[in-house]
Design a protein around this motif. Sequence first.
Motif, mmCIF file in Angstrom:
data_model
loop_
_atom_site.group_PDB
_atom_site.id
_atom_site.type_symbol
_atom_site.label_atom_id
_atom_site.label_comp_id
_atom_site.label_asym_id
_atom_site.label_seq_id
_atom_site.Cartn_x
_atom_site.Cartn_y
_atom_site.Cartn_z
ATOM 1 N N SER A 109 0.804 -1.301 0.053
ATOM 2 C CA SER A 109 0.293 -0.059 -0.024
ATOM 3 C C SER A 109 0.882 0.903 -0.011
ATOM 4 N N VAL A 110 0.215 2.239 -0.171
ATOM 5 C CA VAL A 110 1.178 3.636 -0.271
ATOM 6 C C VAL A 110 0.749 4.623 0.998
ATOM 7 N N GLU A 111 1.667 4.697 1.657
ATOM 8 C CA GLU A 111 1.639 5.719 2.697
ATOM 9 C C GLU A 111 1.264 7.004 2.562
ATOM 10 N N THR A 112 -0.142 7.534 2.782
ATOM 11 C CA THR A 112 -0.376 8.905 2.302
ATOM 12 C C THR A 112 -0.320 9.854 3.536
ATOM 13 N N ALA A 113 -0.091 9.401 4.753
ATOM 14 C CA ALA A 113 -0.059 10.166 5.893
ATOM 15 C C ALA A 113 1.245 10.962 5.985
ATOM 16 N N SER A 114 2.182 10.539 5.320
ATOM 17 C CA SER A 114 3.608 11.170 5.198
ATOM 18 C C SER A 114 3.606 12.326 4.615
ATOM 19 N N GLY A 115 2.692 12.598 3.793
ATOM 20 C CA GLY A 115 2.803 13.764 2.824
ATOM 21 C C GLY A 115 3.698 13.634 1.767
ATOM 22 N N ARG A 116 4.328 12.816 1.479
ATOM 23 C CA ARG A 116 5.075 12.452 0.723
ATOM 24 C C ARG A 116 4.311 12.440 -1.019
ATOM 25 N N ARG A 117 4.974 13.128 -1.801
ATOM 26 C CA ARG A 117 4.436 13.048 -3.103
ATOM 27 C C ARG A 117 5.498 12.683 -4.421
ATOM 28 N N PHE A 118 4.851 11.745 -5.252
ATOM 29 C CA PHE A 118 5.856 11.352 -6.437
ATOM 30 C C PHE A 118 5.245 12.057 -7.765
ATOM 31 N N SER A 119 6.406 12.354 -8.442
ATOM 32 C CA SER A 119 5.956 13.023 -9.648
ATOM 33 C C SER A 119 5.666 11.908 -10.710
ATOM 34 N N ASP A 120 6.510 10.726 -10.378
ATOM 35 C CA ASP A 120 6.169 9.432 -11.471
ATOM 36 C C ASP A 120 6.137 8.337 -10.383
ATOM 37 N N LEU A 121 5.241 7.364 -10.705
ATOM 38 C CA LEU A 121 5.262 6.167 -9.660
ATOM 39 C C LEU A 121 4.516 4.848 -10.723
ATOM 40 N N ILE A 122 5.738 3.939 -10.685
ATOM 41 C CA ILE A 122 5.236 2.640 -11.258
ATOM 42 C C ILE A 122 4.647 1.695 -10.237
ATOM 43 N N VAL A 123 3.345 0.901 -10.677
ATOM 44 C CA VAL A 123 2.568 0.251 -9.847
ATOM 45 C C VAL A 123 2.361 -1.057 -10.415
ATOM 46 N N LEU A 124 2.870 -2.076 -9.543
ATOM 47 C CA LEU A 124 2.861 -3.581 -10.131
ATOM 48 C C LEU A 124 1.534 -3.868 -9.556
ATOM 49 N N ILE A 125 0.553 -4.635 -10.627
ATOM 50 C CA ILE A 125 -0.527 -5.226 -10.379
ATOM 51 C C ILE A 125 -1.055 -6.552 -10.846
ATOM 52 N N GLY A 126 -1.295 -7.522 -9.774
ATOM 53 C CA GLY A 126 -1.500 -8.689 -10.133
ATOM 54 C C GLY A 126 -0.338 -9.531 -10.527
ATOM 55 N N ILE A 127 0.797 -8.941 -9.802
ATOM 56 C CA ILE A 127 2.214 -9.658 -10.024
ATOM 57 C C ILE A 127 2.539 -10.045 -8.651
ATOM 58 N N SER A 128 2.901 -11.561 -8.437
ATOM 59 C CA SER A 128 3.078 -11.781 -7.175
ATOM 60 C C SER A 128 4.444 -12.625 -6.912
ATOM 61 N N GLY A 129 4.845 -12.933 -5.632
ATOM 62 C CA GLY A 129 6.091 -13.851 -5.521
ATOM 63 C C GLY A 129 7.455 -13.089 -5.547
ATOM 64 N N VAL A 130 8.294 -13.782 -5.923
ATOM 65 C CA VAL A 130 9.421 -13.491 -6.475
ATOM 66 C C VAL A 130 9.776 -12.376 -7.604
ATOM 67 N N TYR A 131 8.784 -12.797 -8.653
ATOM 68 C CA TYR A 131 9.075 -11.757 -9.716
ATOM 69 C C TYR A 131 8.480 -10.608 -9.471
ATOM 70 N N ALA A 132 7.593 -10.378 -8.512
ATOM 71 C CA ALA A 132 7.035 -8.871 -8.344
ATOM 72 C C ALA A 132 8.397 -8.291 -7.342
ATOM 73 N N HIS A 133 8.656 -8.948 -6.346
ATOM 74 C CA HIS A 133 9.794 -8.574 -5.433
ATOM 75 C C HIS A 133 11.085 -8.290 -6.264
ATOM 76 N N GLY A 134 11.601 -9.165 -6.926
ATOM 77 C CA GLY A 134 12.793 -8.798 -7.845
ATOM 78 C C GLY A 134 12.686 -7.626 -8.649
ATOM 79 N N LEU A 135 11.536 -7.509 -9.302
ATOM 80 C CA LEU A 135 11.200 -6.414 -10.019
ATOM 81 C C LEU A 135 10.964 -5.165 -9.569
ATOM 82 N N CYS A 136 10.351 -4.905 -8.403
ATOM 83 C CA CYS A 136 10.112 -3.726 -7.437
ATOM 84 C C CYS A 136 11.525 -3.402 -7.020
ATOM 85 N N THR A 137 12.412 -4.338 -6.360
ATOM 86 C CA THR A 137 13.681 -4.020 -5.893
ATOM 87 C C THR A 137 14.669 -3.365 -6.946
ATOM 88 N N GLY A 138 14.419 -4.076 -8.219
ATOM 89 C CA GLY A 138 15.272 -3.645 -9.389
ATOM 90 C C GLY A 138 14.773 -2.123 -9.668
#
Length: 230
Positions: A21-50
């Motif tokens: 989930s995205v923390e909105t309470a911190s007030g941080r805002r992103f100009s661009d954000l990539i969101v992975l949807i429906g991708i799970s397990g090692v594949y999602a973790h590896g891609l998000c980390t990269g």
Amino acid sequence: MDALNENLKEHTSVGHRCRTSVETASGRRFSDLIVLIGISGVYAHGLCTGLADAGIACCCLSGSGDLTAVLGVADSVLLVFPETQQANVDGWLADLRRDRVRTALLISDSSPQAYRWGLATGAAGVIPAQAELEDMISLLRSALHNRTVLPVSVVEALARATGAVGADLTDIERRWLADLAAGRTVGELARSYLRSEREMYRSLSRLYRRLGVANRSAALLAAQRAGLLT
């Protein structure tokens, strides 16, 4: 896949964990954000980390629940999802501001026809799911900035196919298009051609893909333009 697996192994030791989930309470805002949807397990973790290591903000969502919150903290969002999630994502985006959202499709088949179908859905990026991590990050970065990058072989194949939409359709597939244009339902087609409705839906999905489109309306428009309904 191997690159993604290795990437995960390298970063689990330093405590990386993909956010769900995205923390909105911190007030941080992103100009661009990539969101992975429906991708799970090692594949999602590896891609998000990269992506994070490449300086690209990203998060992982399992469904539509947090999508509104994501749009609340980012000026521009790129949704990345496998082709099997296309219908779900279309439904989620129906009531959202599409001008702030682009999509990138992960395809299991890297044929020119698969690229053509992906582009027909409106995706800014069409990327083989088996691509190397470095290549995938580069392609996603391009899609994030609304640039579509395709292999030269795919571009050449698409160029050769221009003006030849539907040339390889069978007689029965042409009859299906004519029946759909006449307003017949999928259930009626299934009964007429002695198929189950599920099998008929699958056959029509394959037909749409061969036409380079994603749904019935687009298929009929493509068929009309190609002179297949005369």
